[in-house]
Design an enzyme around this catalytic site. Structure first.
Site, PDB file in Angstrom:
ATOM      1  CE  LYS A 100      -6.333   8.507   8.323  1.00 21.13           C
ATOM      2  NZ  LYS A 100      -7.078   7.379   8.892  1.00 21.13           N
ATOM      3  NE  ARG A 158     -10.981  -0.893   3.352  1.00 19.94           N
ATOM      4  CZ  ARG A 158     -11.580  -1.171   4.498  1.00 19.94           C
ATOM      5  NH1 ARG A 158     -12.719  -1.836   4.511  1.00 19.94           N
ATOM      6  NH2 ARG A 158     -11.030  -0.809   5.643  1.00 19.94           N
ATOM      7  CE  LYS A 183      -3.262   2.587   2.960  1.00 25.06           C
ATOM      8  NZ  LYS A 183      -4.165   2.576   4.117  1.00 25.06           N
ATOM      9  CG  ASP A 205      -1.879   5.054   5.037  1.00 23.32           C
ATOM     10  OD1 ASP A 205      -1.793   3.982   5.671  1.00 23.32           O
ATOM     11  OD2 ASP A 205      -2.926   5.437   4.475  1.00 23.32           O
TER      12      ASP A 205
HETATM   13  N1  BES Z   1      -4.297   4.334   6.966  1.00 23.48           N
HETATM   14  C1  BES Z   1      -5.459   4.034   7.706  1.00 23.48           C
HETATM   15  C2  BES Z   1      -5.252   2.937   8.744  1.00 23.48           C
HETATM   16  C3  BES Z   1      -4.348   3.256   9.892  1.00 23.48           C
HETATM   17  C4  BES Z   1      -4.869   3.745  11.061  1.00 23.48           C
HETATM   18  C5  BES Z   1      -2.997   2.996   9.819  1.00 23.48           C
HETATM   19  C6  BES Z   1      -4.042   4.008  12.125  1.00 23.48           C
HETATM   20  C7  BES Z   1      -2.172   3.248  10.882  1.00 23.48           C
HETATM   21  C8  BES Z   1      -2.699   3.748  12.041  1.00 23.48           C
HETATM   22  C9  BES Z   1      -6.583   3.588   6.766  1.00 23.48           C
HETATM   23  O1  BES Z   1      -6.569   4.123   5.501  1.00 23.48           O
HETATM   24  C10 BES Z   1      -7.874   3.995   7.411  1.00 23.48           C
HETATM   25  O2  BES Z   1      -8.050   5.144   7.637  1.00 23.48           O
HETATM   26  N2  BES Z   1      -8.719   3.029   7.695  1.00 23.48           N
HETATM   27  C11 BES Z   1      -9.972   3.287   8.322  1.00 23.48           C
HETATM   28  C12 BES Z   1     -10.977   2.361   7.716  1.00 23.48           C
HETATM   29  C13 BES Z   1     -12.411   2.647   8.100  1.00 23.48           C
HETATM   30  C14 BES Z   1     -12.846   3.995   7.547  1.00 23.48           C
HETATM   31  C15 BES Z   1     -13.287   1.553   7.572  1.00 23.48           C
HETATM   32  C16 BES Z   1      -9.824   3.008   9.819  1.00 23.48           C
HETATM   33  O3  BES Z   1      -9.108   2.090  10.183  1.00 23.48           O
HETATM   34  O4  BES Z   1     -10.399   3.753  10.595  1.00 23.48           O
HETATM   35 ZN    ZN Z   2      -4.693   4.692   4.769  1.00 23.65          ZN
HETATM   36 ZN    ZN Z   3      -7.530   6.036   5.363  1.00 20.80          ZN
END
Ligand code: BES
Ligand code: ZN
Ligand code: ZN
Length: 500
Positions: A280, A354, A268, A291
């Site tokens: 966020k 994803r 990724k 990321d």
């Molecule tokens: N890059 C983030 C995941 C992440 C979170 C990595 C904290 C490292 C530390 C990912 O793209 C993301 O934001 N995922 C969301 C998915 C949700 C919206 C279904 C998450 O985990 O909140």
């Molecule tokens: Zn992400």
């Molecule tokens: Zn994200």
């Protein structure tokens, strides 16, 4: 930093000599062996000092003794912990501690007699020491003024062994290559996102592509559009930085014929994840330059392969882009068509990783690999489930999952399997498209895994590593300071070296 072998007959010439002790079973009484024993004989007070200082020999416990007179100036005692709970990671730790303890010394000698541990599998002791010395010496100082940089003084690490032989020299080299590749991945991740843009990632990939046995292809937005990568390009829409698909290829040569198998590694590569319109929080964004940790692991691995020269063909692939909010960003409710033709309803623009993998994995499968491994900082849920010290693993091939977990344990990286429960597939069904990019209330890591599995087409052995936790550390560790860890470079190198 130079790492050399020294036989026991030669004097231990480092200004610092590191010796190790197992945890004392009888409360502070040690029977020093090897170099520590000869030291004790000469000076006669090692045992007393250790007792006075209440040295227990706990794993990673250190005692630095300064020595008057000429010759070695410091003796560093490092605890190995309990013998029956030995993990090879402690050997790396010893070298890291020796390099760190010697702030003012230029050479450190590590005596390895004490490591006469039955090694069932995995890397040799000298390889582990080489890895530890280089990982432990890492710091990210590029953006600091000179006065704020702690100078590194250790220029040479000597490993004191009974005999020298070419195999040991090779092991040192292997350890160096793997650790340097890990530090390289750390650098990529630690570099601020405004500098480590998709364009810069491409530059780094191109440099790697020029190494022996490697080649590189880069697809721009137009080329990705032609292929039908609607998921990836939807994520890129909000950014003013152009997206790229990186495709590195390692081809072994001179092994007498065809490569033994073909592996695709898909990382990724979100160089900054703001969440997009599903923005966020300020705190949630603080570490989001990490990321692209999956892409960094892929790039680190590809770089190491040039030197490790395993007999397998490896394709390293990453769809790199920023995830930004703007007037042109993708919107919740949008529907996109991906490379395989499958459509996705984007309900949360922060579940962007994803979307990029939904195109990058089918692209990888078009290279006809025997196996696809994807690595992604994919879900916050995985950090909740397994914390900072452990990656999550899922996939459709249990044997390969088991082998990756084993490689992780040899490499000093913890990986734990989560179940891809079919019952949760309901949660990613969409009313308007084939799938949606978020699941239900719970099991966020599993529904992300199930989502990715939808795009493992045509069906291919596939394993998914969620490194959202271990790619970054908020604490200093012996082998890694705060910040990017270079997670999975070591595991993948160990894994690929074994072939498929
Ligand atoms: N890059 C983030 C995941 C992440 C979170 C990595 C904290 C490292 C530390 C990912 O793209 C993301 O934001 N995922 C969301 C998915 C949700 C919206 C279904 C998450 O985990 O909140
Ligand atoms: Zn992400
Ligand atoms: Zn994200």
């Amino acid at each position: 930093m130079e790492i050399i072998l020294q036989t026991k007959k030669a004097a231990a010439s480092g200004d610092l000599v590191a010796v190790t002790l197992w945890k004392s079973p009888n409360n502070g009484r040690f029977t020093p062996t090897g170099l520590a024993a000869s030291w004790d004989r000469q000076r006669g007070d090692l045992q007393k000092t250790l007792q006075q200082e209440k040295f227990k020999g706990k794993r990673g416990e250190t005692k630095l003794i300064s020595v008057a007179g000429k010759g070695n100036r410091y003796l560093l005692i490092v605890g190995l912990g309990e013998k029956n709970r030995f993990e090879s990671e402690v050997v790396r730790q010893v070298a890291a501690l020796a390099v760190k303890a010697g702030h003012k010394v230029c050479a450190a000698t590590i005596s390895i007699e004490e490591f006469s541990i039955p090694q069932k599998r995995g890397a040799s002791t000298v390889q582990l020491l080489a890895e530890g010395a280089i990982l432990g010496n890492y710091s990210f100082d590029l953006y600091k003024s000179k006065e704020n940089v702690v100078p590194k003084t250790v220029q040479r690490v000597e490993i004191l062994t009974a005999t020298k032989n070419p195999r040991l020299e090779k092991d040192i080299l292997r350890g160096k290559m793997i650790a340097e590749a890990t530090n390289f991945a750390r650098d990529l991740i630690n570099t601020p996102a405004s500098d480590m843009t998709p364009r810069r990632m491409v530059e780094e990939a191109k440099k790697i592509g020029r190494l022996p046995h490697l080649s590189v292809k880069v697809l721009d937005r137009e080329a990705c559009k032609k292929l039908g990568m609607g998921g990836f390009l939807a994520v890129a829409k909000g950014s003013s930085e152009p997206p790229y698909l990186i495709h590195l290829i390692y081809r072994p040569s001179g092994q007498g014929g065809r490569p033994r198998g073909r592996i695709a590694i898909v990382g990724k590569g979100i160089t900054f994840d703001s969440g997009g319109l599903s923005l966020k929080t300020a705190q949630g964004m603080e570490t989001m330059k990490d990321d692209m940790g999956g892409a960094a692991a892929m790039l680190g691995l590809m770089r190491a392969l040039s030197g490790l020269k395993p007999p397998v063909e490896v394709h390293g692939i990453s769809a790199v882009t920023e995830n930004m909010p703007s007037g042109s960003a993708d919107k919740p409710g949008d529907v996109v068509r991906t490379l395989t033709g499958k459509t996705i309803e984007i309900l949360n623009t922060d579940a962007e990783g994803r979307l990029t993998l939904a195109d990058a994995i089918p692209y990888a499968i078009r290279q006809k690999p025997d196996l696809v491994v994807d690595i992604a900082t994919l879900t916050g849920a995985c950090v909740v489930a397994l914390g900072e010290l452990c990656a999550g693993i899922m996939g459709n091939d249990q044997k390969i999952i088991d082998r990756l977990i084993a490689s992780g344990s040899e490499a000093g990286e913890k990986i734990w399997q989560l179940p891809l429960l079919e019952d949760y597939r309901e949660d990613i069904k969409s009313n308007v498209a084939d799938v949606k990019n978020i699941g239900g209330k719970g099991a966020g890591t599993i529904t992300a895994g199930l989502f990715i599995e939808e795009f493992v087409r045509p069906k291919t052995p596939w394993v998914h590593l969620d490194i959202a936790g271990p790619s970054w550390t908020d604490k200093d560790h012996d082998l890694c300071p705060k910040g990017a860890t270079g997670s999975m470079v070591r595991t993948l190198a160990y894994f690929v070296e074994k072939g498929i």
